[in-house]
Design a protein around this motif. Structure first.
Motif, short mmCIF file in Angstrom:
data_model
loop_
_atom_site.label_atom_id
_atom_site.label_comp_id
_atom_site.label_asym_id
_atom_site.label_seq_id
_atom_site.Cartn_x
_atom_site.Cartn_y
_atom_site.Cartn_z
N ARG A 214 31.64 47.67 37.94
CA ARG A 214 32.17 46.36 38.34
C ARG A 214 32.65 45.54 37.16
O ARG A 214 33.73 45.01 37.16
CB ARG A 214 31.12 45.58 39.13
CG ARG A 214 30.88 46.11 40.53
CD ARG A 214 31.85 45.46 41.51
NE ARG A 214 31.81 46.03 42.84
CZ ARG A 214 31.10 45.57 43.85
NH1 ARG A 214 30.32 44.52 43.68
NH2 ARG A 214 31.18 46.15 45.02
N ARG A 215 31.79 45.42 36.11
CA ARG A 215 32.18 44.55 34.99
C ARG A 215 31.20 44.71 33.83
O ARG A 215 30.05 45.10 34.02
CB ARG A 215 32.22 43.09 35.42
CG ARG A 215 30.88 42.52 35.84
CD ARG A 215 31.00 41.14 36.49
NE ARG A 215 29.72 40.61 36.92
CZ ARG A 215 29.10 40.93 38.04
NH1 ARG A 215 29.62 41.82 38.86
NH2 ARG A 215 27.93 40.38 38.35
N ALA B 182 29.10 42.57 31.08
CA ALA B 182 28.51 41.23 31.11
C ALA B 182 27.47 41.13 30.01
O ALA B 182 27.03 42.13 29.45
CB ALA B 182 27.85 40.98 32.47
N GLU C 9 26.23 46.26 31.58
CA GLU C 9 27.27 46.61 32.53
C GLU C 9 26.71 46.42 33.92
O GLU C 9 25.53 46.71 34.16
CB GLU C 9 27.71 48.08 32.39
CG GLU C 9 28.51 48.38 31.18
CD GLU C 9 28.95 49.84 31.09
OE1 GLU C 9 29.67 50.14 30.13
OE2 GLU C 9 28.57 50.67 31.96
N ASP D 248 27.12 35.07 33.30
CA ASP D 248 28.14 34.61 34.26
C ASP D 248 27.54 33.92 35.48
O ASP D 248 28.24 33.56 36.41
CB ASP D 248 29.05 35.77 34.67
CG ASP D 248 28.34 36.87 35.45
OD1 ASP D 248 27.14 36.72 35.80
OD2 ASP D 248 28.98 37.92 35.72
#
Length: 134
Positions: free
Chosen positions: A28-29, A31, A66, A95
């Motif tokens: 997904r991302r 971080a 991650e 985030d």
């Protein structure tokens, strides 16, 4: 899909990443954690593994992570295979999200090295691959 944050050998391209993919995991991302964690290189292996420990806000740092997403059945199988002293709990990310993620039980820190200063597992691996001359 259920999100899970990883900070070590499950990161993209590292030795255990295939375990996420085998359970239907989707990246997904990237971080960072909130600055309330310390990262340790755990004793034992292979593979070498880190342990992430939540500490007080003034005692920690942001650690690279991650976030992956797994279908519920894959998440269950994945989490069931997590060996002690690692565990899965709620992680606090910079985030503002709070996915499940890998943590370490304090007892697992016996013989571990605090590697927080490297900012993450990849930073630590890079440092031990190219140590600075004394």
């Amino acid at each position: 899909m259920i999100e899970i944050a990883v900070v070590g050998a499950h990161l993209t391209g590292l030795p255990l990443n295939h375990e996420l993919e085998a359970q239907g995991g989707v990246f997904r991302r990237a971080a960072g954690t909130r600055p309330c964690y310390r990262l340790f290189a755990l004793a034992g292996g292979p593979p070498q593994r880190p342990g992430l420990l939540r500490v007080g806000a003034r005692d920690g740092a942001s650690i690279a992570a991650e976030v992956w997403a797994l279908p519920p059945d894959g998440f269950g199988r994945f989490v069931a295979a997590v060996p002690a002293p690692l565990c899965v709990g709620t992680m606090l990310l910079a985030d503002g999200t709070t996915p499940k993620g890998f943590l370490v039980e304090p007892e697992g820190l016996a013989g571990a090295e605090d590697i927080t200063r490297y900012g993450g597992w990849r930073g630590f691996l890079a440092a031990i691959a190219s140590p600075t001359p004394a």
